[in-house]
Enzyme design. Structure first.
Site, PDB file in Angstrom:
ATOM      1  N   ASP A  65      63.473  44.162  22.356  1.00 50.86           N
ATOM      2  CA  ASP A  65      62.754  43.193  23.181  1.00 50.86           C
ATOM      3  C   ASP A  65      61.312  43.039  22.727  1.00 50.86           C
ATOM      4  OD1 ASP A  65      62.146  45.785  24.021  1.00 50.86           O
ATOM      5  OD2 ASP A  65      63.185  45.588  25.920  1.00 50.86           O
ATOM      6  N   ASN A 134      64.660  51.194  37.606  1.00 53.09           N
ATOM      7  CA  ASN A 134      65.536  50.302  38.384  1.00 53.09           C
ATOM      8  C   ASN A 134      66.854  50.017  37.671  1.00 53.09           C
ATOM      9  OD1 ASN A 134      64.862  48.538  36.347  1.00 53.09           O
ATOM     10  ND2 ASN A 134      63.822  47.034  37.628  1.00 53.09           N
ATOM     11  N   HIS A 136      67.273  49.022  34.482  1.00 54.52           N
ATOM     12  CA  HIS A 136      67.310  48.023  33.402  1.00 54.52           C
ATOM     13  C   HIS A 136      67.528  48.679  32.040  1.00 54.52           C
ATOM     14  CE1 HIS A 136      62.627  48.161  32.945  1.00 54.52           C
ATOM     15  NE2 HIS A 136      63.149  48.807  31.929  1.00 54.52           N
ATOM     16  N   GLU A 141      66.828  42.985  33.665  1.00 51.00           N
ATOM     17  CA  GLU A 141      66.524  43.514  34.986  1.00 51.00           C
ATOM     18  C   GLU A 141      67.753  43.344  35.898  1.00 51.00           C
ATOM     19  OE1 GLU A 141      63.957  45.197  35.298  1.00 51.00           O
ATOM     20  OE2 GLU A 141      62.094  44.210  34.683  1.00 51.00           O
TER      21      GLU A 141
HETATM   22  C1  F6R Z   1      61.960  49.117  25.806  1.00 53.23           C
HETATM   23  C2  F6R Z   1      62.972  48.772  26.789  1.00 53.23           C
HETATM   24  C3  F6R Z   1      62.958  49.308  28.162  1.00 53.23           C
HETATM   25  C4  F6R Z   1      62.569  50.802  28.243  1.00 53.23           C
HETATM   26  C5  F6R Z   1      62.559  51.259  29.690  1.00 53.23           C
HETATM   27  C6  F6R Z   1      62.150  52.713  29.812  1.00 53.23           C
HETATM   28  O1  F6R Z   1      62.253  48.506  24.566  1.00 53.23           O
HETATM   29  O2  F6R Z   1      63.796  48.013  26.455  1.00 53.23           O
HETATM   30  O3  F6R Z   1      64.239  49.162  28.705  1.00 53.23           O
HETATM   31  O4  F6R Z   1      63.475  51.545  27.495  1.00 53.23           O
HETATM   32  O5  F6R Z   1      61.684  50.459  30.427  1.00 53.23           O
HETATM   33  O6  F6R Z   1      60.825  52.857  29.408  1.00 53.23           O
HETATM   34  P1  F6R Z   1      60.166  54.291  29.266  1.00 53.23           P
HETATM   35  O7  F6R Z   1      60.879  54.974  28.144  1.00 53.23           O
HETATM   36  O8  F6R Z   1      58.738  54.030  28.922  1.00 53.23           O
HETATM   37  O9  F6R Z   1      60.364  54.984  30.572  1.00 53.23           O
END
Ligand code: F6R
Length: 254
Positions: A65, A134, A136, A141
């Site tokens: 992303d 959450n 995702h 989301e």
């Molecule tokens: C990042 C992504 C998100 C993160 C998620 C967890 O490329 O796609 O899904 O993996 O928000 O983020 P952290 O590891 O910072 O808790």
């Protein structure tokens, strides 16, 4: 799904690197994630590369992303993060590092091009994933279509708040992103999801033991033929069947 419960965040990173090393050494196409969770894994991969144990020669990388509208030079663009935390330190050809274009004039066309680039590369062999509090994955989301492809999404306010730690303030977190879809992620050969810390425990329980549901996008791992979840004890703390998952690992066929 294979559920691996590790003693520590460091052990999560070592186990993830063990899996990724096999793919890297055969020049595979790797799906890479950003956020905090994979950083220790990237450090371990770079350490092994420096020690001569692992090469990324011939590999391709596709990021999950990117923020919309953030210049790629910004230190929090996922272009910068993937280059600074991983690809610049290993022997992958920079031309083989792909990040969704969050600056395209026509975002929909840019997303379609990204999907096509993954197809042209022969698909992603292994997709590394973190998980949002959450549920995702990528920036899909809750309420994301389970068959979605790469497209623009609006972040959940909780994700904006969670990611504010990377920016000066929550107001500076871009609200729009482009992300591989849940359908895109499903096409990868193996899904490797990592989570550490108590703040991920609820999401992990929903992913592993909750229903398949757009309310927890990570639950798509339940219908993937080769999904591996590596968590530390804190992230596993809300699982009901934790003893069984450990029992399976202890009795893993040789
Ligand atoms: C990042 C992504 C998100 C993160 C998620 C967890 O490329 O796609 O899904 O993996 O928000 O983020 P952290 O590891 O910072 O808790």
């Amino acid at each position: 799904m294979e559920i691996i419960i590790s003693d520590s965040p460091n052990d999560v990173a070592v186990k993830a690197a063990d899996i990724l090393q096999g793919y890297a050494n055969r020049g595979a196409t790797l799906g890479v994630a950003t956020g905090s969770t994979p950083l220790a894994t990237y450090e371990e991969l770079i350490r092994r590369h420096t020690a001569g144990e692992l090469s990324f020669a011939g590999c391709k990388m596709f990021a999950l992303d990117e923020y919309v509208g953030l210049p790629i030079e910004h230190e929090q663009s996922y272009y910068s993060v993937i280059h600074n935390e991983l690809s610049n330190h290993v022997d992958i050809d920079p031309q083989d590092v792909h990040i969704p274009n969050g600056l395209a004039e026509d975002l929909a066309a840019g997303c379609a091009d990204y999907e096509q680039a993954i197809v042209d590369a022969g698909g992603i062999d292994v997709q590394l994933l973190g998980i949002g509090a959450n549920g995702h994955v990528g920036f899909n989301e809750p309420s994301s279509s389970l068959s979605s492809l790469t497209r623009m999404k609006t972040l959940h306010p909780q994700t904006v708040a969670d990611n504010a730690r990377f920016f000066d303030s929550a107001e500076n977190v871009p609200v729009h992103v482009v992300t591989q879809g849940l359908g895109t992620i499903q096409r990868a050969g193996q899904l490797l999801l990592l989570a550490t810390g108590e703040q991920k425990a609820h999401a992990i329980s929903q992913l592993v033991e909750g229903p398949l549901s757009a309310a927890c996008p990570a639950s798509i791992l339940q219908i993937h033929p080769h999904a591996t979840v590596i968590v530390d004890e804190a992230a596993a703390s809300k699982l009901n069947n934790v003893d069984y998952y450990k029992f399976i690992q202890q009795h893993k066929p040789a």
